[in-house]
Design a protein around this motif. Structure first.
Motif, mmCIF file in Angstrom:
data_model
loop_
_atom_site.group_PDB
_atom_site.id
_atom_site.type_symbol
_atom_site.label_atom_id
_atom_site.label_comp_id
_atom_site.label_asym_id
_atom_site.label_seq_id
_atom_site.Cartn_x
_atom_site.Cartn_y
_atom_site.Cartn_z
ATOM 1 N N PHE A 1 0.695 -1.090 -0.175
ATOM 2 C CA PHE A 1 0.145 0.058 0.069
ATOM 3 C C PHE A 1 0.863 1.299 0.086
ATOM 4 N N THR A 2 2.004 1.211 0.174
ATOM 5 C CA THR A 2 2.864 2.452 0.180
ATOM 6 C C THR A 2 4.308 2.386 -0.346
ATOM 7 N N TYR A 3 4.890 3.666 -0.375
ATOM 8 C CA TYR A 3 6.365 3.475 -0.569
ATOM 9 C C TYR A 3 6.988 4.348 0.464
ATOM 10 N N GLU A 4 8.078 3.736 1.213
ATOM 11 C CA GLU A 4 8.597 4.297 2.452
ATOM 12 C C GLU A 4 9.991 4.462 2.131
ATOM 13 N N CYS A 5 10.464 5.665 2.659
ATOM 14 C CA CYS A 5 11.814 6.167 2.281
ATOM 15 C C CYS A 5 12.621 5.335 3.560
ATOM 16 N N ILE A 6 13.839 4.956 3.057
ATOM 17 C CA ILE A 6 14.701 4.143 3.945
ATOM 18 C C ILE A 6 15.597 4.937 4.855
ATOM 19 N N TYR A 7 15.545 6.118 4.603
ATOM 20 C CA TYR A 7 16.554 7.160 5.396
ATOM 21 C C TYR A 7 15.636 7.890 6.572
ATOM 22 N N CYS A 8 14.414 7.790 6.523
ATOM 23 C CA CYS A 8 13.476 8.517 7.646
ATOM 24 C C CYS A 8 12.157 7.832 7.576
ATOM 25 N N ASP A 9 11.315 8.394 8.301
ATOM 26 C CA ASP A 9 10.091 7.630 8.450
ATOM 27 C C ASP A 9 8.957 8.127 7.474
ATOM 28 N N PHE A 10 9.388 8.981 6.512
ATOM 29 C CA PHE A 10 8.458 9.528 5.675
ATOM 30 C C PHE A 10 7.752 8.137 4.644
ATOM 31 N N LYS A 11 6.721 8.405 4.347
ATOM 32 C CA LYS A 11 6.038 7.291 3.401
ATOM 33 C C LYS A 11 4.924 7.949 2.827
ATOM 34 N N THR A 12 4.472 7.435 1.452
ATOM 35 C CA THR A 12 3.425 7.774 0.832
ATOM 36 C C THR A 12 2.528 6.662 0.298
ATOM 37 N N TYR A 13 1.117 6.844 0.248
ATOM 38 C CA TYR A 13 0.193 5.914 0.065
ATOM 39 C C TYR A 13 -0.121 5.764 -1.202
ATOM 40 N N LYS A 14 -0.286 4.946 -1.941
ATOM 41 C CA LYS A 14 -0.574 4.449 -3.326
ATOM 42 C C LYS A 14 -1.908 4.956 -3.872
ATOM 43 N N GLU A 15 -2.852 5.041 -2.878
ATOM 44 C CA GLU A 15 -4.191 5.516 -3.438
ATOM 45 C C GLU A 15 -4.339 6.973 -3.481
ATOM 46 N N GLU A 16 -3.367 7.526 -2.885
ATOM 47 C CA GLU A 16 -3.203 9.304 -2.688
ATOM 48 C C GLU A 16 -2.683 9.975 -3.772
ATOM 49 N N VAL A 17 -3.110 11.108 -3.910
ATOM 50 C CA VAL A 17 -2.377 12.245 -4.618
ATOM 51 C C VAL A 17 -1.927 13.131 -3.984
ATOM 52 N N TYR A 18 -0.689 13.738 -4.336
ATOM 53 C CA TYR A 18 0.022 14.551 -3.348
ATOM 54 C C TYR A 18 0.047 16.072 -4.150
ATOM 55 N N ASN A 19 -0.131 17.087 -3.250
ATOM 56 C CA ASN A 19 0.130 18.719 -3.762
ATOM 57 C C ASN A 19 1.407 19.256 -2.982
ATOM 58 N N TYR A 20 2.541 19.532 -3.975
ATOM 59 C CA TYR A 20 3.499 20.101 -3.525
ATOM 60 C C TYR A 20 3.637 21.356 -4.165
ATOM 61 N N ASN A 21 3.640 22.528 -3.706
ATOM 62 C CA ASN A 21 3.841 23.810 -4.275
ATOM 63 C C ASN A 21 3.098 23.862 -5.879
ATOM 64 N N ASN A 22 1.521 23.545 -5.619
ATOM 65 C CA ASN A 22 0.814 23.573 -6.561
ATOM 66 C C ASN A 22 1.075 22.511 -7.840
ATOM 67 N N LYS A 23 1.641 21.668 -7.474
ATOM 68 C CA LYS A 23 1.921 20.505 -8.396
ATOM 69 C C LYS A 23 1.505 19.222 -7.867
ATOM 70 N N PHE A 24 0.786 18.457 -8.726
ATOM 71 C CA PHE A 24 0.097 17.104 -8.013
ATOM 72 C C PHE A 24 1.290 15.874 -8.257
ATOM 73 N N TYR A 25 1.504 15.047 -7.475
ATOM 74 C CA TYR A 25 2.390 13.885 -7.658
ATOM 75 C C TYR A 25 1.647 12.422 -7.314
ATOM 76 N N THR A 26 1.915 11.473 -7.975
ATOM 77 C CA THR A 26 1.591 10.197 -7.501
ATOM 78 C C THR A 26 2.229 9.931 -6.215
ATOM 79 N N ALA A 27 1.877 8.700 -5.758
ATOM 80 C CA ALA A 27 2.520 8.359 -4.404
ATOM 81 C C ALA A 27 4.242 8.207 -4.858
#
Length: 243
Positions: free
Chosen positions: A20-46
């Protein structure tokens, strides 16, 4: 999860993929595959967001790998500098000038790195086949061990000897004496650490636990720090278990 448990691609990419996720191996950050992410008014897949995170927060996976200790990545300071310059697109002439070396030396080092890559693939294939056979008798070395050398080369037989010669009891754990031989001392510390169930202790809490194990609890506490089984905060009041 330890980095050594990851695949080469996971280490190179800087993240792992789960169901269900992508997880950074250097910290606790993770993203969820079903979500869309907004960063600086741009949209990104997980997947896009985890890659962006690594680029923004960690500069790159290569940068993080180069920042590991020599024990972890096997690279000298010179090799780290060389790889950084190659990655930034420096010419052999620029690298030679910055490192005060001949261009021919830089070219040879580039060639050596490519040969090492080929050899590493063969070595990994050998080790993969070797792991299919029964495990050998060597004890594992904790990742936070300091200055790993022959002191850390110990076997199951060594551990059994330590249990018999240096402990009054293992349940509850009670130490007779701290061995002078460092290999045995490290085994003692590992066995004690395995009995400490909390991940974090105040100095008073740790002292209270160690007093029940050995009368010279202060020496025991210092050794746990010295050999990388514990770290402590800048004030020396909080002790964090590393293994």
């Amino acid at each position: 999860m330890e980095m050594t448990d990851l695949t080469i691609d996971e280490i190179a990419n800087g993240y792992i993929e789960t169901e269900f996720t992508y997880e950074c191996i250097y910290c606790d950050f993770k993203t969820y595959k079903e979500e869309v992410y907004n960063y600086n008014n741009k949209f990104y897949t997980a997947l896009g967001m985890i890659k962006l995170h690594i680029a923004i927060e960690h500069e790159s996976s290569l940068n993080m790998l180069l920042s590991l200790s020599k024990k972890e990545n096997g690279l000298s300071e010179h090799q780290v500098n060389l790889i950084n310059m190659i990655n930034k697109g420096y010419s052999d002439k620029q690298i030679a000038s910055d490192l005060n070396l001949k261009e021919s030396t830089i070219r040879y080092q580039r060639f050596t790195m490519r040969e090492k890559e080929k050899q590493s693939k063969i070595y990994l294939a050998i080790m993969k086949n070797l792991k299919q056979k029964p495990d050998d008798s060597f004890l594992s070395i904790h990742n936070t061990a300091k200055q790993v050398d022959e002191r850390y080369i110990a076997t199951i037989e060594d551990e059994e000897k330590v249990k018999q010669d240096f402990f009054e009891s293992l349940n509850p754990i009670k130490l007779k004496i701290i061995p002078r031989k460092e290999k045995y001392k490290i085994i003692v510390l590992r066995l004690i650490c395995q009995q400490l169930t909390k991940s974090k202790y105040s100095e008073t809490e740790l002292n209270d636990v160690l007093k029940n194990i050995y009368e010279d609890y202060a020496s025991l506490r210092r050794s746990l720090i010295e050999y990388g089984f514990f770290t402590r905060d800048a004030f020396g009041k909080i002790y964090n278990k590393c293994v």
